[in-house]
Design a protein around this motif. Structure first.
Motif, PDB file in Angstrom:
ATOM      1  N   PHE A 188      -0.664   5.523  15.968  1.00 47.81           N
ATOM      2  CA  PHE A 188      -1.498   4.861  14.960  1.00 47.81           C
ATOM      3  C   PHE A 188      -0.600   4.416  13.827  1.00 47.81           C
ATOM      4  CE2 PHE A 188      -4.070   4.911  11.072  1.00 47.81           C
ATOM      5  CZ  PHE A 188      -5.125   4.078  11.452  1.00 47.81           C
ATOM      6  N   VAL A 189      -0.746   3.144  13.411  1.00 43.94           N
ATOM      7  CA  VAL A 189       0.033   2.605  12.295  1.00 43.94           C
ATOM      8  C   VAL A 189      -0.948   1.980  11.301  1.00 43.94           C
ATOM      9  CG1 VAL A 189       1.850   1.017  11.582  1.00 43.94           C
ATOM     10  CG2 VAL A 189       2.011   2.161  13.799  1.00 43.94           C
ATOM     11  N   GLY A 190      -1.322   2.749  10.292  1.00 41.93           N
ATOM     12  CA  GLY A 190      -2.243   2.271   9.262  1.00 41.93           C
ATOM     13  C   GLY A 190      -1.486   1.991   7.978  1.00 41.93           C
ATOM     14  N   VAL A 191      -1.583   0.758   7.475  1.00 46.92           N
ATOM     15  CA  VAL A 191      -0.789   0.372   6.318  1.00 46.92           C
ATOM     16  C   VAL A 191      -1.671   0.052   5.109  1.00 46.92           C
ATOM     17  CG1 VAL A 191       1.191  -0.412   7.655  1.00 46.92           C
ATOM     18  CG2 VAL A 191      -0.665  -2.016   7.156  1.00 46.92           C
ATOM     19  N   ARG A 192      -0.999  -0.109   3.965  1.00 46.56           N
ATOM     20  CA  ARG A 192      -1.687  -0.197   2.681  1.00 46.56           C
ATOM     21  C   ARG A 192      -2.507  -1.466   2.506  1.00 46.56           C
ATOM     22  NH1 ARG A 192       2.640  -0.062  -1.134  1.00 46.56           N
ATOM     23  NH2 ARG A 192       2.335   2.164  -1.480  1.00 46.56           N
ATOM     24  N   GLY A 193      -1.945  -2.624   2.891  1.00 47.37           N
ATOM     25  CA  GLY A 193      -2.628  -3.870   2.569  1.00 47.37           C
ATOM     26  C   GLY A 193      -2.336  -4.983   3.544  1.00 47.37           C
ATOM     27  N   PRO A 194      -2.952  -6.161   3.341  1.00 49.77           N
ATOM     28  CA  PRO A 194      -2.828  -7.269   4.295  1.00 49.77           C
ATOM     29  C   PRO A 194      -1.425  -7.855   4.387  1.00 49.77           C
ATOM     30  CG  PRO A 194      -4.034  -7.959   2.336  1.00 49.77           C
ATOM     31  CD  PRO A 194      -3.889  -6.482   2.244  1.00 49.77           C
ATOM     32  N   ALA A 198      -8.606   1.200 -10.425  1.00 46.22           N
ATOM     33  CA  ALA A 198      -9.556   0.825  -9.380  1.00 46.22           C
ATOM     34  C   ALA A 198     -10.546   1.949  -9.103  1.00 46.22           C
ATOM     35  CB  ALA A 198      -8.812   0.442  -8.104  1.00 46.22           C
ATOM     36  N   VAL A 199     -10.055   3.168  -9.034  1.00 45.51           N
ATOM     37  CA  VAL A 199     -10.934   4.320  -8.796  1.00 45.51           C
ATOM     38  C   VAL A 199     -11.910   4.490  -9.962  1.00 45.51           C
ATOM     39  CG1 VAL A 199     -10.982   6.839  -8.590  1.00 45.51           C
ATOM     40  CG2 VAL A 199      -9.339   5.511  -7.251  1.00 45.51           C
ATOM     41  N   ALA A 200     -11.429   4.232 -11.176  1.00 47.92           N
ATOM     42  CA  ALA A 200     -12.290   4.361 -12.347  1.00 47.92           C
ATOM     43  C   ALA A 200     -13.289   3.210 -12.466  1.00 47.92           C
ATOM     44  CB  ALA A 200     -11.441   4.432 -13.618  1.00 47.92           C
ATOM     45  N   GLY A 201     -13.138   2.175 -11.619  1.00 49.23           N
ATOM     46  CA  GLY A 201     -14.036   1.028 -11.670  1.00 49.23           C
ATOM     47  C   GLY A 201     -13.681   0.036 -12.755  1.00 49.23           C
ATOM     48  N   THR A 202     -12.444   0.097 -13.261  1.00 46.38           N
ATOM     49  CA  THR A 202     -12.012  -0.772 -14.355  1.00 46.38           C
ATOM     50  C   THR A 202     -11.233  -1.960 -13.805  1.00 46.38           C
ATOM     51  OG1 THR A 202     -11.889   1.122 -15.846  1.00 46.38           O
ATOM     52  CG2 THR A 202     -10.685  -0.856 -16.508  1.00 46.38           C
ATOM     53  N   PRO A 203     -11.674  -3.188 -14.051  1.00 45.25           N
ATOM     54  CA  PRO A 203     -10.948  -4.362 -13.557  1.00 45.25           C
ATOM     55  C   PRO A 203      -9.524  -4.394 -14.104  1.00 45.25           C
ATOM     56  CG  PRO A 203     -13.133  -4.969 -14.372  1.00 45.25           C
ATOM     57  CD  PRO A 203     -12.892  -3.555 -14.803  1.00 45.25           C
ATOM     58  N   PHE A 204      -8.574  -4.804 -13.261  1.00 44.04           N
ATOM     59  CA  PHE A 204      -7.170  -4.741 -13.681  1.00 44.04           C
ATOM     60  C   PHE A 204      -6.439  -6.057 -13.461  1.00 44.04           C
ATOM     61  CE2 PHE A 204      -7.359  -3.224  -9.270  1.00 44.04           C
ATOM     62  CZ  PHE A 204      -6.362  -3.961  -8.639  1.00 44.04           C
ATOM     63  N   PRO A 242       6.861  -6.520  -4.705  1.00 45.32           N
ATOM     64  CA  PRO A 242       5.789  -7.078  -3.868  1.00 45.32           C
ATOM     65  C   PRO A 242       4.694  -6.094  -3.496  1.00 45.32           C
ATOM     66  CG  PRO A 242       7.936  -7.830  -3.102  1.00 45.32           C
ATOM     67  CD  PRO A 242       8.204  -6.787  -4.144  1.00 45.32           C
ATOM     68  N   LYS A 243       4.987  -4.789  -3.524  1.00 44.42           N
ATOM     69  CA  LYS A 243       3.971  -3.811  -3.128  1.00 44.42           C
ATOM     70  C   LYS A 243       2.739  -3.873  -4.031  1.00 44.42           C
ATOM     71  CE  LYS A 243       6.188  -0.056  -5.777  1.00 44.42           C
ATOM     72  NZ  LYS A 243       6.796   1.295  -5.673  1.00 44.42           N
ATOM     73  N   VAL A 244       2.927  -4.277  -5.287  1.00 45.20           N
ATOM     74  CA  VAL A 244       1.797  -4.361  -6.209  1.00 45.20           C
ATOM     75  C   VAL A 244       0.836  -5.452  -5.759  1.00 45.20           C
ATOM     76  CG1 VAL A 244       1.125  -4.833  -8.593  1.00 45.20           C
ATOM     77  CG2 VAL A 244       3.155  -3.455  -8.123  1.00 45.20           C
ATOM     78  N   ARG A 245       1.372  -6.589  -5.325  1.00 48.94           N
ATOM     79  CA  ARG A 245       0.521  -7.683  -4.836  1.00 48.94           C
ATOM     80  C   ARG A 245      -0.198  -7.266  -3.555  1.00 48.94           C
ATOM     81  NH1 ARG A 245       0.146 -12.968  -6.113  1.00 48.94           N
ATOM     82  NH2 ARG A 245       1.932 -12.736  -7.540  1.00 48.94           N
ATOM     83  N   SER A 278      -5.430  -5.946  -1.102  1.00 51.72           N
ATOM     84  CA  SER A 278      -6.307  -5.073  -0.314  1.00 51.72           C
ATOM     85  C   SER A 278      -7.671  -4.912  -0.973  1.00 51.72           C
ATOM     86  CB  SER A 278      -5.650  -3.705  -0.109  1.00 51.72           C
ATOM     87  OG  SER A 278      -5.698  -2.919  -1.290  1.00 51.72           O
ATOM     88  N   LEU A 279      -7.766  -5.223  -2.262  1.00 51.56           N
ATOM     89  CA  LEU A 279      -9.021  -5.106  -3.010  1.00 51.56           C
ATOM     90  C   LEU A 279      -9.581  -6.467  -3.416  1.00 51.56           C
ATOM     91  CD1 LEU A 279      -8.076  -2.115  -5.337  1.00 51.56           C
ATOM     92  CD2 LEU A 279      -9.625  -2.066  -3.397  1.00 51.56           C
ATOM     93  N   GLY A 280      -8.986  -7.554  -2.899  1.00 51.37           N
ATOM     94  CA  GLY A 280      -9.450  -8.877  -3.278  1.00 51.37           C
ATOM     95  C   GLY A 280      -9.127  -9.242  -4.709  1.00 51.37           C
ATOM     96  N   MET A 281      -8.057  -8.639  -5.267  1.00 50.45           N
ATOM     97  CA  MET A 281      -7.700  -8.855  -6.667  1.00 50.45           C
ATOM     98  C   MET A 281      -6.406  -9.650  -6.831  1.00 50.45           C
ATOM     99  SD  MET A 281      -9.958  -7.513  -8.760  1.00 50.45           S
ATOM    100  CE  MET A 281      -9.076  -7.229 -10.279  1.00 50.45           C
ATOM    101  N   GLU A 282      -5.993 -10.371  -5.806  1.00 46.88           N
ATOM    102  CA  GLU A 282      -4.692 -11.038  -5.870  1.00 46.88           C
ATOM    103  C   GLU A 282      -4.663 -12.135  -6.937  1.00 46.88           C
ATOM    104  OE1 GLU A 282      -1.225 -12.527  -2.767  1.00 46.88           O
ATOM    105  OE2 GLU A 282      -3.253 -12.138  -2.029  1.00 46.88           O
ATOM    106  N   ASP A 283      -5.800 -12.730  -7.252  1.00 46.60           N
ATOM    107  CA  ASP A 283      -5.830 -13.758  -8.298  1.00 46.60           C
ATOM    108  C   ASP A 283      -5.479 -13.190  -9.669  1.00 46.60           C
ATOM    109  OD1 ASP A 283      -6.526 -15.680  -6.487  1.00 46.60           O
ATOM    110  OD2 ASP A 283      -8.664 -15.714  -7.013  1.00 46.60           O
TER     111      ASP A 283
END
Length: 294
Positions: free
Chosen positions: A106-112, A245-251, A258-261, A266-271
């Motif tokens: 199994f290879v599960g990764v952080r984001g797209p 993100a866990v706190a529900g606060t937009p960031f 690149p890991k930050v992007r 992964s949360l639809g926040m790339e914009d």
């Protein structure tokens, strides 16, 4: 299942890191996989070689031989919530990583973006499971104060897109001074022990009478409370953004690597990601204002 749980030896950043994210991921992954899998650090007898959270694939050369050795001793290899290092930033080491990953069950990764890198380099079984940190539930209810911004930046040993850590501090300070002039107030958080003096310098330059710095490693509840009480978050370190993100606060995420992007995507926040190579104060402020309008 009957009998004893499978034992997994955790491979990754596990101790003496002074890094809130690395320290938290070990225990989050342990709890997520229990009771079927018993995650341990440094055990000699194990069934699973478990590559844990963090950006490890194609980024941490020290892990290649260690992971290979543990795969040889294990019944199964598993990757869970791990990031894949971008080639433009870290170079290409897939000639050594590919055969190890293709041996895993199994290879599960952080984001797209991590998943795309695996597909591009003939690792077909990769799938996005997200950052394990996101399985946490905030311990406090969100109750934001208008124009309250929670802020995190830190040191990277100048391992960032464009310029230096010092350049970035100057750029962020100038942007925050403009926000202060607009009536914004600030919370300050650190997720790595070596960042505290850096955040302290930013606070002194922007608003020395603002709230004191919170160290997420020693004050997790207070940090979540500050995040939940802020309208927005501006964060550099990946797991500082994950806490928001866990706190529900937009960031608005400051992409120093690149890991930050990848995490934001992964949360639809790339914009709402701004690269540290982009030293355009107007662009950063526009993102903050437009996110607030959303």
């Amino acid at each position: 299942m009957s009998g004893r749980p499978l034992v997994a030896r955790y491979l990754g950043y596990t101790k003496d890191t002074e890094n809130y994210g690395d320290e938290a991921l070990v225990w989050i992954i342990r709890d997520l996989l229990a009771p079927e899998i018993d995650v341990k650090i440094g055990c000699e007898e194990f069934d699973i070689a478990l590559l844990g959270g963090g950006t490890l694939i194609n980024q941490s050369p020290w892990l290649i031989d260690e992971f290979a050795s543990h795969l040889d001793r294990a019944r199964l290899g598993v990757v869970f919530g791990t990031g894949v290092g971008d080639l433009a930033f870290w170079g290409n080491h897939f000639d050594r990583w590919r055969p190890l990953l293709n041996r895993c069950g199994f290879v599960g990764v952080r984001g797209p973006h991590s998943q795309s890198l695996l597909v591009d380099h003939e690792v077909e079984k990769g799938q996005v499971v997200g950052d394990p940190y996101l399985w946490l539930k905030s311990p406090v209810e969100r109750d934001p104060i208008p124009k309250r911004l929670c802020v995190n930046i830190g040191r990277t040993n100048d391992s960032l897109w464009g310029g230096t850590d010092r350049d970035l501090l100057d750029f962020i300070a100038a942007a925050l001074l403009q926000l202060k002039g607009e009536g914004w107030s600030f919370y300050w958080i650190s997720v790595w022990g070596k960042d505290i003096d850096f955040v302290q310098e930013l606070r002194q330059r922007v608003d020395p009478h603002s709230n004191p710095i919170l160290d997420a490693r020693d004050q997790p509840l207070e940090t979540f409370s500050a995040l939940a009480g802020s309208e927005l978050f501006l964060g550099e370190k990946l797991h500082a953004n994950a806490m928001a993100a866990v706190a529900g606060t937009p960031f608005v995420a400051v992409e120093y690597q690149p890991k930050v992007r990848d995490f934001a995507a992964s949360l639809g926040m790339e914009d709402w990601v701004v690269s540290t190579a982009e030293r355009d104060g107007g662009s950063l402020l526009n993102r903050i204002h437009s996110l607030r309008a959303e």
